[in-house]
Design a protein around this motif. Structure first.
Motif, mmCIF file in Angstrom:
data_model
loop_
_atom_site.group_PDB
_atom_site.id
_atom_site.type_symbol
_atom_site.label_atom_id
_atom_site.label_comp_id
_atom_site.label_asym_id
_atom_site.label_seq_id
_atom_site.Cartn_x
_atom_site.Cartn_y
_atom_site.Cartn_z
ATOM 1 N N MET A 204 0.833 -1.209 0.000
ATOM 2 C CA MET A 204 0.000 0.000 0.000
ATOM 3 C C MET A 204 0.872 1.265 0.000
ATOM 4 S SD MET A 204 -3.041 -1.022 2.676
ATOM 5 C CE MET A 204 -3.936 0.515 2.396
ATOM 6 N N GLY A 205 2.181 1.108 -0.044
ATOM 7 C CA GLY A 205 3.072 2.260 -0.015
ATOM 8 C C GLY A 205 3.109 2.943 1.342
ATOM 9 N N ALA A 206 2.812 2.198 2.389
ATOM 10 C CA ALA A 206 2.756 2.761 3.743
ATOM 11 C C ALA A 206 4.147 3.019 4.296
ATOM 12 C CB ALA A 206 2.000 1.817 4.671
ATOM 13 N N VAL A 207 4.259 4.088 5.083
ATOM 14 C CA VAL A 207 5.479 4.370 5.835
ATOM 15 C C VAL A 207 5.193 3.933 7.270
ATOM 16 C CG1 VAL A 207 7.065 6.134 6.653
ATOM 17 C CG2 VAL A 207 6.098 6.301 4.346
ATOM 18 N N ILE A 208 5.930 2.927 7.741
ATOM 19 C CA ILE A 208 5.663 2.337 9.055
ATOM 20 C C ILE A 208 6.857 2.592 9.973
ATOM 21 C CG2 ILE A 208 5.183 0.192 10.301
ATOM 22 C CD1 ILE A 208 3.971 -0.883 7.661
ATOM 23 N N THR A 209 6.562 3.144 11.157
ATOM 24 C CA THR A 209 7.612 3.333 12.157
ATOM 25 C C THR A 209 7.183 2.641 13.442
ATOM 26 O OG1 THR A 209 6.682 5.462 12.838
ATOM 27 C CG2 THR A 209 8.432 5.533 11.212
ATOM 28 N N THR A 210 8.160 2.087 14.145
ATOM 29 C CA THR A 210 7.872 1.411 15.414
ATOM 30 C C THR A 210 8.733 2.007 16.508
ATOM 31 O OG1 THR A 210 9.506 -0.317 14.984
ATOM 32 C CG2 THR A 210 7.245 -0.779 14.296
ATOM 33 N N GLN A 211 8.216 1.982 17.727
ATOM 34 C CA GLN A 211 8.946 2.494 18.890
ATOM 35 C C GLN A 211 8.598 1.609 20.077
ATOM 36 O OE1 GLN A 211 11.035 5.352 19.262
ATOM 37 N NE2 GLN A 211 11.356 4.523 21.281
ATOM 38 N N GLN A 212 9.610 0.998 20.660
ATOM 39 C CA GLN A 212 9.373 0.145 21.822
ATOM 40 C C GLN A 212 9.207 1.006 23.079
ATOM 41 O OE1 GLN A 212 12.368 -2.847 23.070
ATOM 42 N NE2 GLN A 212 10.884 -4.309 22.258
#
Length: 94
Positions: free
Chosen positions: A49-57
């Motif tokens: 989907m062209g998503a920009v995904i960021t994660t933060q613990q």
């Protein structure tokens, strides 16, 4: 889906319809237990989907916040995606 959840989605759809020109960029925010499988499930829901995904613990490492910025077609597709990921055990949608 319970009545409270259904009412939330109805309100969200109204707000999105009235406040945004579609298609538009939408920012999803989720919290999941810090489990690679659960994080992968969220990421997979936005595959291709062209998503920009960021994660933060979290500081304790027990949870991971996931932000997904993605272009969505209309308010209903936004809601459909929330419903799709709601099956992931332990997920919280913000």
């Amino acid at each position: 889906m319970d009545k409270k959840t259904e009412e939330f989605y109805i309100r969200l759809k109204e707000e999105l319809t009235n406040s945004t020109l579609w298609p538009s960029e939408y920012l999803y925010k989720f919290i999941v237990p810090s489990d690679a499988g659960k994080i992968a499930q969220v990421e997979a829901a936005f595959n291709d989907m062209g998503a920009v995904i960021t994660t933060q613990q979290s500081k304790t490492g027990k949870f991971t916040s996931i932000s997904v910025s993605v272009n969505m077609k209309d308010p209903q597709t936004v809601i459909d995606k929330y419903i799709e990921v709601s099956d992931i055990e332990g997920i919280i949608s913000l």
